[in-house]
Design a protein around this motif. Structure first.
Motif, PDB file in Angstrom:
ATOM      1  N   GLU A  46     -14.594 -27.211   5.006  1.00 57.05           N
ATOM      2  CA  GLU A  46     -13.758 -27.753   3.936  1.00 57.05           C
ATOM      3  C   GLU A  46     -12.300 -27.314   4.088  1.00 57.05           C
ATOM      4  OE1 GLU A  46     -13.536 -27.546  -0.974  1.00 57.05           O
ATOM      5  OE2 GLU A  46     -14.474 -25.931   0.178  1.00 57.05           O
ATOM      6  N   VAL A  76      -6.921 -37.862  -0.017  1.00 56.80           N
ATOM      7  CA  VAL A  76      -8.204 -38.581  -0.034  1.00 56.80           C
ATOM      8  C   VAL A  76      -9.293 -37.683   0.528  1.00 56.80           C
ATOM      9  CG1 VAL A  76      -9.441 -40.644   0.709  1.00 56.80           C
ATOM     10  CG2 VAL A  76      -6.968 -40.756   0.294  1.00 56.80           C
ATOM     11  N   ARG A  77     -10.254 -37.338  -0.320  1.00 56.02           N
ATOM     12  CA  ARG A  77     -11.397 -36.529   0.107  1.00 56.02           C
ATOM     13  C   ARG A  77     -12.718 -37.290  -0.035  1.00 56.02           C
ATOM     14  NH1 ARG A  77     -10.548 -31.121  -3.343  1.00 56.02           N
ATOM     15  NH2 ARG A  77     -10.176 -32.703  -4.952  1.00 56.02           N
ATOM     16  N   ASP A  78     -12.713 -38.345  -0.808  1.00 54.29           N
ATOM     17  CA  ASP A  78     -13.921 -39.120  -1.056  1.00 54.29           C
ATOM     18  C   ASP A  78     -14.415 -39.772   0.242  1.00 54.29           C
ATOM     19  OD1 ASP A  78     -14.915 -42.165  -1.772  1.00 54.29           O
ATOM     20  OD2 ASP A  78     -15.710 -40.654  -3.156  1.00 54.29           O
ATOM     21  N   PRO A  79     -15.675 -39.525   0.628  1.00 56.24           N
ATOM     22  CA  PRO A  79     -16.196 -40.053   1.902  1.00 56.24           C
ATOM     23  C   PRO A  79     -16.136 -41.576   2.009  1.00 56.24           C
ATOM     24  CG  PRO A  79     -17.673 -38.380   1.009  1.00 56.24           C
ATOM     25  CD  PRO A  79     -16.660 -38.671  -0.057  1.00 56.24           C
ATOM     26  N   VAL A  80     -16.399 -42.271   0.914  1.00 49.45           N
ATOM     27  CA  VAL A  80     -16.386 -43.733   0.938  1.00 49.45           C
ATOM     28  C   VAL A  80     -14.966 -44.240   1.213  1.00 49.45           C
ATOM     29  CG1 VAL A  80     -16.782 -45.828  -0.408  1.00 49.45           C
ATOM     30  CG2 VAL A  80     -18.386 -43.915  -0.583  1.00 49.45           C
ATOM     31  N   LYS A  81     -13.989 -43.629   0.570  1.00 49.37           N
ATOM     32  CA  LYS A  81     -12.601 -44.057   0.766  1.00 49.37           C
ATOM     33  C   LYS A  81     -12.108 -43.688   2.169  1.00 49.37           C
ATOM     34  CE  LYS A  81     -11.205 -44.189  -4.059  1.00 49.37           C
ATOM     35  NZ  LYS A  81     -10.216 -43.803  -5.092  1.00 49.37           N
ATOM     36  N   LYS A  82     -12.528 -42.535   2.673  1.00 51.35           N
ATOM     37  CA  LYS A  82     -12.143 -42.177   4.044  1.00 51.35           C
ATOM     38  C   LYS A  82     -12.748 -43.157   5.045  1.00 51.35           C
ATOM     39  CE  LYS A  82     -13.464 -37.859   3.879  1.00 51.35           C
ATOM     40  NZ  LYS A  82     -13.808 -36.532   4.422  1.00 51.35           N
ATOM     41  N   SER A  98     -12.827 -40.814   9.262  1.00 50.78           N
ATOM     42  CA  SER A  98     -13.911 -40.669   8.289  1.00 50.78           C
ATOM     43  C   SER A  98     -14.468 -39.255   8.240  1.00 50.78           C
ATOM     44  CB  SER A  98     -15.036 -41.661   8.607  1.00 50.78           C
ATOM     45  OG  SER A  98     -15.560 -41.422   9.904  1.00 50.78           O
TER      46      SER A  98
END
Length: 281
Positions: A46, A76-82, A98
């Protein structure tokens, strides 16, 4: 690759050739800057919120043209957005976008100016505020973002983190805006991956063109600026270490060729800025 320890060794790695001079002054800040390389392979670790805030503080401390501060950044930390940002970046970049712990995306943000103008027009309705009609407004934002982002890179490196710039987010700036929920007058411009470098990544310090082609004294030297024949071989030797034969000049030409100009939706950037309220006059 042997470890670089002295200033001369660092500069030798930076140019892939004898630097031609040895710095009389050297420090850890210079070492951090000169030894920069892009990282595209990450450890599964992290990057903390505190680290992100610290890096953002360093970024925001950069100079701002006329103190207009037309820059914002989304972490941006959200996996979907990455993953979605990776799809904008394209198949070669999607894996490392990603999997990066955080991607910072800088925006040219005129929302604060617009709010101030709306208030001013209530007090003086006959006054016209046309600054955003000119190309300089976009250039100011781009310049400030470059300053912010480079500060962020140096700050991240000082914390033991790696980075990789993402100009590829301009492949589809409108899509990036939709992913991040930006209003129509706020334009995504560049991204930066940040994470803990994987020490197994097959990459090193990519040589730059010789300083003689870059640094001019008192007047521009056109002959020196284009004297990069040796550099072609230096860069070819660098890439050969990683099984990637390459010619710098042929790559340079291909990047401005008919196919490259229309990569994804970059050739629509003018319309993106026009729709965002920039006149580009």
């Amino acid at each position: 690759m042997s470890e670089t320890t002295t200033p001369k060794q660092h500069l030798q790695a930076r140019w892939g050739a004898d630097p031609g001079f040895v710095p009389k002054e050297w420090n850890t800040t210079l070492e951090t800057i000169v030894s920069h390389r892009s990282v595209r392979q990450w450890q599964d670790r992290e990057v903390t919120e505190n680290q992100i805030r610290t890096i953002a503080a360093a970024a925001q401390s950069g100079s701002s043209s006329s103190n207009k501060q037309v820059v914002s950044v989304v972490a941006v930390r959200d996996p979907v957005k990455k993953q979605a940002l990776g799809e904008v970046g394209g198949p070669h970049q999607a894996p490392h976008i990603s999997t990066a712990p955080v991607v910072l995306v800088w925006l040219i943000d005129t929302s604060r100016i617009r709010a101030a103008v709306r208030k001013a027009q209530l007090e003086k309705p006959k006054v016209e505020y046309t600054g955003a009609e000119y190309l300089d407004e976009v250039l100011v934002g781009a310049c400030d973002i470059g300053i912010n982002a480079q500060n962020a890179v140096i700050a991240a490196r000082s914390l033991g983190l790696g980075t990789c710039y993402l100009g590829s987010l301009r492949n589809d700036a409108e899509c990036v805006g939709e992913i991040l929920g930006t209003p129509e007058h706020v334009v995504p411009f560049v991204g930066l991956e940040i994470g803990h470098p994987d020490p197994q990544e097959p990459a090193g310090i990519k040589p730059r063109i010789p300083q003689s082609a870059y640094l001019h004294w008192d007047a521009y030297d056109a002959a020196a600026a284009t004297d990069v024949a040796d550099y072609d071989q230096i860069l070819a030797d660098y890439f050969a270490q990683y099984g990637k034969p390459s010619s710098w000049t042929s790559g340079l030409v291909s990047r401005v060729g008919p196919k490259a100009v229309k990569v994804r939706k970059r050739h629509f950037l003018r319309q993106v800025f026009e729709r965002a309220g920039f006149g580009l006059r």
